[in-house]
Motif scaffolding. Structure first.
Motif, PDB file in Angstrom:
ATOM      1  N   MET A  11      72.337  77.811  -2.014  1.00 59.19           N
ATOM      2  CA  MET A  11      71.698  77.227  -0.834  1.00 59.19           C
ATOM      3  C   MET A  11      70.722  78.241  -0.258  1.00 59.19           C
ATOM      4  O   MET A  11      71.121  79.347   0.123  1.00 59.19           O
ATOM      5  CB  MET A  11      72.772  76.851   0.196  1.00 59.19           C
ATOM      6  CG  MET A  11      72.291  76.062   1.378  1.00 59.19           C
ATOM      7  SD  MET A  11      73.734  75.564   2.393  1.00 59.19           S
ATOM      8  CE  MET A  11      72.953  74.401   3.498  1.00 59.19           C
ATOM      9  N   VAL A  12      69.443  77.874  -0.177  1.00 55.69           N
ATOM     10  CA  VAL A  12      68.428  78.860   0.161  1.00 55.69           C
ATOM     11  C   VAL A  12      67.368  78.267   1.080  1.00 55.69           C
ATOM     12  O   VAL A  12      67.070  77.075   1.026  1.00 55.69           O
ATOM     13  CB  VAL A  12      67.778  79.419  -1.135  1.00 55.69           C
ATOM     14  CG1 VAL A  12      66.998  78.340  -1.876  1.00 55.69           C
ATOM     15  CG2 VAL A  12      66.898  80.626  -0.845  1.00 55.69           C
ATOM     16  N   GLU A  13      66.816  79.116   1.937  1.00 54.63           N
ATOM     17  CA  GLU A  13      65.629  78.785   2.725  1.00 54.63           C
ATOM     18  C   GLU A  13      64.418  79.412   2.027  1.00 54.63           C
ATOM     19  O   GLU A  13      64.461  80.568   1.627  1.00 54.63           O
ATOM     20  CB  GLU A  13      65.738  79.360   4.128  1.00 54.63           C
ATOM     21  CG  GLU A  13      66.895  78.837   4.955  1.00 54.63           C
ATOM     22  CD  GLU A  13      67.189  79.750   6.135  1.00 54.63           C
ATOM     23  OE1 GLU A  13      66.782  79.398   7.254  1.00 54.63           O
ATOM     24  OE2 GLU A  13      67.817  80.812   5.924  1.00 54.63           O
ATOM     25  N   VAL A  14      63.346  78.672   1.918  1.00 53.44           N
ATOM     26  CA  VAL A  14      62.116  79.212   1.330  1.00 53.44           C
ATOM     27  C   VAL A  14      61.510  80.255   2.265  1.00 53.44           C
ATOM     28  O   VAL A  14      60.942  81.254   1.826  1.00 53.44           O
ATOM     29  CB  VAL A  14      61.117  78.078   1.047  1.00 53.44           C
ATOM     30  CG1 VAL A  14      59.792  78.622   0.535  1.00 53.44           C
ATOM     31  CG2 VAL A  14      61.706  77.106   0.025  1.00 53.44           C
ATOM     32  N   ILE A  15      61.636  80.018   3.560  1.00 51.00           N
ATOM     33  CA  ILE A  15      61.275  81.004   4.583  1.00 51.00           C
ATOM     34  C   ILE A  15      62.448  81.074   5.558  1.00 51.00           C
ATOM     35  O   ILE A  15      62.869  80.048   6.093  1.00 51.00           O
ATOM     36  CB  ILE A  15      59.993  80.617   5.350  1.00 51.00           C
ATOM     37  CG1 ILE A  15      58.813  80.436   4.396  1.00 51.00           C
ATOM     38  CG2 ILE A  15      59.667  81.668   6.414  1.00 51.00           C
ATOM     39  CD1 ILE A  15      57.554  79.889   5.066  1.00 51.00           C
ATOM     40  N   GLN A  16      62.976  82.261   5.780  1.00 50.51           N
ATOM     41  CA  GLN A  16      64.064  82.414   6.749  1.00 50.51           C
ATOM     42  C   GLN A  16      63.479  82.432   8.153  1.00 50.51           C
ATOM     43  O   GLN A  16      62.902  83.431   8.583  1.00 50.51           O
ATOM     44  CB  GLN A  16      64.852  83.696   6.486  1.00 50.51           C
ATOM     45  CG  GLN A  16      65.704  83.643   5.230  1.00 50.51           C
ATOM     46  CD  GLN A  16      66.644  84.836   5.118  1.00 50.51           C
ATOM     47  OE1 GLN A  16      66.341  85.927   5.601  1.00 50.51           O
ATOM     48  NE2 GLN A  16      67.780  84.631   4.480  1.00 50.51           N
ATOM     49  N   GLY A  17      63.614  81.315   8.861  1.00 50.61           N
ATOM     50  CA  GLY A  17      63.037  81.208  10.190  1.00 50.61           C
ATOM     51  C   GLY A  17      63.786  82.033  11.216  1.00 50.61           C
ATOM     52  O   GLY A  17      63.239  82.961  11.816  1.00 50.61           O
ATOM     53  N   THR A  60      61.293  74.471   7.989  1.00 50.11           N
ATOM     54  CA  THR A  60      60.049  74.602   7.225  1.00 50.11           C
ATOM     55  C   THR A  60      59.468  73.265   6.777  1.00 50.11           C
ATOM     56  O   THR A  60      58.315  73.207   6.355  1.00 50.11           O
ATOM     57  CB  THR A  60      60.290  75.461   5.966  1.00 50.11           C
ATOM     58  OG1 THR A  60      61.409  74.919   5.250  1.00 50.11           O
ATOM     59  CG2 THR A  60      60.582  76.895   6.333  1.00 50.11           C
ATOM     60  N   GLY A  61      60.248  72.196   6.865  1.00 52.32           N
ATOM     61  CA  GLY A  61      59.812  70.916   6.321  1.00 52.32           C
ATOM     62  C   GLY A  61      58.918  70.115   7.247  1.00 52.32           C
ATOM     63  O   GLY A  61      58.580  70.523   8.347  1.00 52.32           O
ATOM     64  N   ILE A  62      58.518  68.952   6.768  1.00 54.98           N
ATOM     65  CA  ILE A  62      57.697  67.977   7.504  1.00 54.98           C
ATOM     66  C   ILE A  62      56.347  68.590   7.891  1.00 54.98           C
ATOM     67  O   ILE A  62      55.915  68.568   9.051  1.00 54.98           O
ATOM     68  CB  ILE A  62      58.444  67.407   8.739  1.00 54.98           C
ATOM     69  CG1 ILE A  62      59.914  67.154   8.425  1.00 54.98           C
ATOM     70  CG2 ILE A  62      57.765  66.139   9.217  1.00 54.98           C
ATOM     71  CD1 ILE A  62      60.164  66.170   7.291  1.00 54.98           C
ATOM     72  N   GLY A  63      55.687  69.172   6.891  1.00 49.86           N
ATOM     73  CA  GLY A  63      54.307  69.610   7.049  1.00 49.86           C
ATOM     74  C   GLY A  63      54.104  70.968   7.664  1.00 49.86           C
ATOM     75  O   GLY A  63      52.969  71.452   7.744  1.00 49.86           O
ATOM     76  N   ARG A  64      55.155  71.635   8.115  1.00 50.16           N
ATOM     77  CA  ARG A  64      55.025  72.884   8.871  1.00 50.16           C
ATOM     78  C   ARG A  64      54.246  73.950   8.104  1.00 50.16           C
ATOM     79  O   ARG A  64      53.486  74.725   8.698  1.00 50.16           O
ATOM     80  CB  ARG A  64      56.429  73.379   9.244  1.00 50.16           C
ATOM     81  CG  ARG A  64      56.542  74.705   9.958  1.00 50.16           C
ATOM     82  CD  ARG A  64      55.725  74.854  11.199  1.00 50.16           C
ATOM     83  NE  ARG A  64      55.920  73.866  12.234  1.00 50.16           N
ATOM     84  CZ  ARG A  64      55.226  73.847  13.358  1.00 50.16           C
ATOM     85  NH1 ARG A  64      54.284  74.770  13.578  1.00 50.16           N
ATOM     86  NH2 ARG A  64      55.433  72.901  14.273  1.00 50.16           N
ATOM     87  N   THR A  65      54.400  74.015   6.781  1.00 48.97           N
ATOM     88  CA  THR A  65      53.729  75.057   5.992  1.00 48.97           C
ATOM     89  C   THR A  65      52.475  74.561   5.280  1.00 48.97           C
ATOM     90  O   THR A  65      51.888  75.287   4.487  1.00 48.97           O
ATOM     91  CB  THR A  65      54.696  75.636   4.933  1.00 48.97           C
ATOM     92  OG1 THR A  65      55.027  74.605   3.996  1.00 48.97           O
ATOM     93  CG2 THR A  65      55.956  76.179   5.583  1.00 48.97           C
ATOM     94  N   GLY A  66      52.064  73.314   5.552  1.00 44.67           N
ATOM     95  CA  GLY A  66      50.880  72.771   4.908  1.00 44.67           C
ATOM     96  C   GLY A  66      51.179  71.917   3.697  1.00 44.67           C
ATOM     97  O   GLY A  66      50.279  71.407   3.045  1.00 44.67           O
ATOM     98  N   ALA A  67      52.451  71.757   3.370  1.00 45.36           N
ATOM     99  CA  ALA A  67      52.923  70.830   2.340  1.00 45.36           C
ATOM    100  C   ALA A  67      54.019  69.988   2.977  1.00 45.36           C
ATOM    101  O   ALA A  67      54.583  70.379   4.003  1.00 45.36           O
ATOM    102  CB  ALA A  67      53.467  71.585   1.128  1.00 45.36           C
TER     103      ALA A  67
END
Length: 390
Positions: free
Chosen positions: A171-177, A210-217
């Motif tokens: 279980m991983v975050e792509v960016i640790q907020g 990080t989801g729902i467009g936050r990073t540009g994807a």
């Protein structure tokens, strides 16, 4: 006051909000670069979402999941179409979405251990608190669930050396907020993917922040071209309406058969109206392209203006999820920014986190950077004064 003191609140009472600005109960206006902690991705009270909720308010608020709710299917299609995943379970929060992911991974694989990472954050239910790799979140609650193991984040070797037949998921975050806005390297994320395949474990990507467009994807894992089995979402999913979602691959469906999991309020008609309107606005190529461009502009402005300051160590992030690491007291900087009419939030120990609405204007970005530069210059001068007096 009749509230448990679970929050160390800022001395601010927000009374109204519109777009990228909020107004407090004294009539002061602020540029909001917190967005409810990456929740109000379309700003405050986006008209299309507000209209969708208002229309649903006149029809039906709650009916329970004993009955068909067509808006659930419409919202689910929007999520599965952009992820190439197949099924969605709607709930009420990111913690609930991660709880569902943990349960599904264990039930589907018949294994118990789940690998997470130090400084991660996955929620505050007992299972998601146990999954979180931060002692301060777990302190005082006794023994955590013993089926979680924490590896160092961004440590590819630690992943490569991972072995065991009892591992249900990574279980991983792509960016640790919450962990300081730290990005996973391409090599590290690829290693997580490869190790999950090698172990016959599921790969769960926590995209609550990080989801729902936050990073540009649509989702941050798509920048790294990962192939997760489960993705979790919440925060920006409903423009401030409480909602979460767990999205998974088709083979997992039989493990979540009737009676295996559930929720009273999850997927209710009001939440689904908010989700559908939000996703229709954000999951648009041109909108997401603008998020990328604005994110690049924000980073460039911050790097140009702030990196020359001795107080600033690094500017990092992706899209409109940006961290400014400083050698100074972040709480005092956040307080000074508030006095300058800019709302920001800390991340980790020494990072100022900037999370503006995704439809923020270029002028508003420049205004925010100017206010941050002004405060950090004063902070630098104050630090130098302290040094000169000793």
């Amino acid at each position: 006051m009749n509230l448990f003191p679970t929050y160390k609140r800022f001395p601010l009472t927000v009374e109204s909000g519109n777009g990228t600005t909020v107004v407090d109960n004294q009539g002061n206006e602020y540029l909001d670069f917190v967005s409810g902690i990456a929740v109000c991705n379309l700003g405050h009270r986006p008209p299309t979402v507000q209209q969708a909720i208002a229309e649903q308010l006149d029809k039906l608020w709650h009916v329970s999941n004993l009955y068909h709710i067509p808006l659930q299917q419409e919202a689910a299609e929007l999520l599965t179409n952009v992820t190439n995943l197949d099924y969605v379970f709607f709930c009420n929060s990111g913690a609930e979405a991660n709880e569902a992911a943990i349960k599904l991974a264990r039930k589907h694989t018949g294994k118990e251990k789940i690998i997470t990472f130090k400084n991660s954050f996955h929620g505050r239910t007992f299972a998601t608190m146990s999954a979180t790799g931060q002692g301060k979140v777990q302190e005082g609650y006794g023994t955590m669930l013993p089926t979680f193991e924490y590896l160092p984040y961004n440590d590819t070797k630690a992943l490569e050396n991972l072995h065991g037949e009892d591992i249900a998921a990574i279980m991983v975050e792509v960016i640790q907020g919450e962990g300081g806005l730290v990005e996973g390297s391409a090599a590290f994320l690829e290693a997580a993917q490869e190790k999950s395949w090698e172990l016959g474990a599921l790969l769960i990507v926590d995209e609550v922040q990080t989801g729902i467009g936050r990073t540009g994807a649509p989702f941050a894992y798509q920048h790294a071209e990962l192939d997760p089995d489960i993705v979790t979402a919440a925060k920006g999913l409903g423009s401030g309406f409480p909602v979460g979602a767990m999205i998974g691959k088709e083979p997992l469906a039989d493990s979540f058969n009737p009676g295996s999991h559930g929720t009273t309020f999850g997927g209710n008609p009001l939440a689904m109206a908010a989700v559908k309107a939000t996703l229709e606005a954000i999951f648009n190529y041109h909108f997401l392209q603008e998020v990328k461009e604005k994110g690049a502009f924000l980073q460039k402005e911050l790097q140009t203006r702030l990196l020359p300051l001795l107080t600033v160590q690094e500017v990092r992030g992706q899209g409109l999820m940006i961290g400014v690491e400083v050698k100074a007291s972040v709480p005092s900087i956040i307080e000074e920014l508030r006095g300058q009419g800019l709302l920001a939030v800390p991340a980790g120990v020494n990072v100022i986190r900037l999370l503006p609405p995704l439809n923020v204007s270029y002028d508003e970005i420049q205004t925010a950077v100017q206010r941050l530069e002004s405060v950090l210059k004063q902070t630098k001068a104050a630090d130098e004064d302290k040094l000169n007096t000793h």
